[in-house]
Enzyme design. Structure first.
Site, short mmCIF file in Angstrom:
data_model
loop_
_atom_site.label_atom_id
_atom_site.label_comp_id
_atom_site.label_asym_id
_atom_site.label_seq_id
_atom_site.Cartn_x
_atom_site.Cartn_y
_atom_site.Cartn_z
N SER A 50 0.78 -1.01 0.13
CA SER A 50 0.02 -0.04 -0.14
C SER A 50 0.87 1.17 -0.12
CB SER A 50 -0.72 -0.08 1.28
OG SER A 50 -1.30 1.26 1.55
N TYR A 104 -2.57 -1.37 11.06
CA TYR A 104 -2.78 -1.67 9.92
C TYR A 104 -1.58 -1.26 8.74
CZ TYR A 104 -3.95 -1.51 4.87
OH TYR A 104 -3.85 -1.43 3.59
N LYS A 162 1.88 -3.57 6.55
CA LYS A 162 2.17 -3.49 5.23
C LYS A 162 3.71 -3.24 5.38
CE LYS A 162 -1.70 -4.50 3.33
NZ LYS A 162 -1.81 -5.82 2.86
N1 UFG Z 1 -13.12 10.82 3.28
C1 UFG Z 1 -14.09 11.63 3.66
N2 UFG Z 1 -15.32 11.30 4.13
C2 UFG Z 1 -15.49 9.98 4.21
C3 UFG Z 1 -14.46 8.80 4.17
C4 UFG Z 1 -13.25 9.40 3.36
O1 UFG Z 1 -14.01 12.72 3.59
O2 UFG Z 1 -16.56 9.42 4.81
C5 UFG Z 1 -11.86 11.36 2.89
C6 UFG Z 1 -10.50 10.81 3.76
O3 UFG Z 1 -10.41 12.01 4.64
C7 UFG Z 1 -9.56 10.95 2.70
C8 UFG Z 1 -10.29 10.35 1.32
O4 UFG Z 1 -11.81 10.66 1.38
O5 UFG Z 1 -9.07 12.18 2.42
C9 UFG Z 1 -9.96 9.04 0.97
O6 UFG Z 1 -10.19 8.46 2.10
P1 UFG Z 1 -10.31 6.86 2.00
O7 UFG Z 1 -10.71 6.52 3.56
O8 UFG Z 1 -11.37 6.25 1.01
O9 UFG Z 1 -8.93 6.23 1.71
P2 UFG Z 1 -7.44 6.59 2.44
O10 UFG Z 1 -6.58 7.23 1.61
O11 UFG Z 1 -7.58 7.27 3.93
O12 UFG Z 1 -7.03 5.22 2.82
C10 UFG Z 1 -6.46 4.19 1.78
C11 UFG Z 1 -6.70 2.72 2.06
C12 UFG Z 1 -6.23 2.42 3.42
C13 UFG Z 1 -4.60 2.66 3.45
C14 UFG Z 1 -4.50 4.23 2.99
C15 UFG Z 1 -3.23 4.60 3.03
O13 UFG Z 1 -8.27 2.63 2.07
O14 UFG Z 1 -6.16 0.96 3.42
O15 UFG Z 1 -4.98 4.61 1.87
O16 UFG Z 1 -2.44 3.84 2.05
F1 UFG Z 1 -4.28 2.52 4.68
#
Ligand code: UFG
Length: 339
Positions: free
Chosen positions: A126, A151, A155
């Site tokens: 990741s 988590y 990785k």
């Molecule tokens: N977000 C919102 N509202 C929500 C959900 C997410 O604004 O309800 C925003 C988050 O703050 C972030 C973006 O949308 O800015 C993406 O969020 P995600 O949770 O979809 O994805 P992340 O980038 O946080 O997480 C992903 C993977 C994880 C991994 C992470 C870092 O899902 O498994 O990237 O690599 F750990």
């Protein structure tokens, strides 16, 4: 047909990869314990591929099960290892569950491969290993940063374990693919993402809100140092991501050295803000989304997107599907689920 074991093959990325392996002439064999996936995925896979995909139900930490599979199935060409716990917030609450499962499964698989002279292995890593990179787009040589969650740490540790095993000259050929943010679903709407409970990830939360399952989306913070103040990520269609695994396998098969390891970023190379995702979802699907801006979410990094030159050059892979298409496919999948 070359047999490839796909651990977590009933999951979101795993199931799409099973389809792409099948399309490329491989015989995928799934190992899944359905801890975060549903058996209905198997019917979807059968519908898409036109044949029943072989399944071993169980845990890939279970060494007896692995032995049984390797004894029954001759000539396994390799393993693509997706099976892992992946919820960032749950990992903070229950770190041992994450360390136990995500590290043990990797070690059990690498051990059984050595016992049965099976050498090709693709690991699901990741972009979380980069933390907030100093330079964007981030390349594979960027330093790894301390993980924001257990988590993320699993990785990073899994990559470290692989590096040490390779340093010992084990006869293994391994690629770690560092995924950015996978979204979308198969164009048939027969398989897609099936989050259990309230989704953590942005796009499933958006589609569930549009479907009326959630009242509103909360955008986590609009005071980041980005063009519109919301966080930036590299969102990749899950089909493009799945195809990268096929290319990675082909690349491993070309390696003449008995011991080989490399890492590749798998993203689009473009960053999009949360607001852009919301706006593109609305315009691509012609639906209105109820959303508000809330507080920042703890542990979120501000901005990340991939440099994908290495995968383009060495794996001969590039993305083919647009952000709009991914958001259309995600919405069609959500609508199909309601039927
Ligand atoms: N977000 C919102 N509202 C929500 C959900 C997410 O604004 O309800 C925003 C988050 O703050 C972030 C973006 O949308 O800015 C993406 O969020 P995600 O949770 O979809 O994805 P992340 O980038 O946080 O997480 C992903 C993977 C994880 C991994 C992470 C870092 O899902 O498994 O990237 O690599 F750990």
């Amino acid at each position: 047909m070359k047999k490839i074991i796909v651990t977590g093959g009933a999951g979101f990325i795993g199931s799409h990869t099973v389809v792409e392996l099948y399309n490329a002439g491989y015989e995928p064999i799934i190992i899944d314990n359905f801890s975060n996936s549903q058996k209905s995925v198997l019917a979807g896979l059968q519908n898409i591929t036109g044949s029943a995909v072989k399944l071993f139900e169980g845990d890939c930490c279970n060494r007896d099960l692995l032995k049984k599979i390797f004894t029954e199935e001759e000539n396994i060409d390799g393993i693509i290892h997706f099976a892992a716990h992946k919820a960032v917030s749950e990992s903070v609450q229950n770190p041992l569950k994450y360390y136990r499962n995500n590290l043990n499964s990797l070690m059990a698989l690498l051990e059984i491969m050595q016992n049965y002279n099976c050498s090709n292995f693709v690991f699901s890593s990741s972009c979380t290993v980069y933390g907030q990179p100093d330079k964007l787009p981030v390349t594979e040589v960027a330093p790894k940063k301390p993980a924001e969650s257990p988590y993320g740490n699993t990785k990073k540790i899994c990559e470290d374990i692989i590096e040490d095993v390779i340093k010992s000259n084990a006869e293994l050929k391994i690629i770690s693919l560092r995924y950015f943010n996978p979204i979308g679903a198969h164009a048939s709407s027969l398989i897609g993402e099936l989050p259990l409970g309230v989704p953590d990830n942005l796009v499933p939360y958006i589609t569930q809100t549009a479907a009326g399952i959630r009242e509103k989306l909360t955008i986590f913070g609009n005071d980041y140092d980005t063009s519109d103040g919301t966080c930036v990520r590299d969102y990749i269609h899950v089909i493009d991501l799945a195809k990268a695994h096929v290319k990675a396998f082909e690349y491993l098969n070309k390696q003449e050295d008995k011991t080989f390891y490399d890492v590749f970023n798998i993203g689009t190379g473009h960053g999009n803000s949360v607001k852009e995702i919301v706006e593109t979802f609305q315009s691509a699907n012609n639906v209105n989304l109820n959303y508000v801006v809330g507080k920042r979410r703890e542990g979120d990094i501000e901005k990340i997107f991939a440099d994908v030159d290495k995968a383009t050059t060495l794996l001969n892979w590039k993305t083919e599907l647009s952000l709009e298409q991914a958001l259309i496919d995600a919405w069609n999948w959500q609508k199909a689920l309601r039927k």
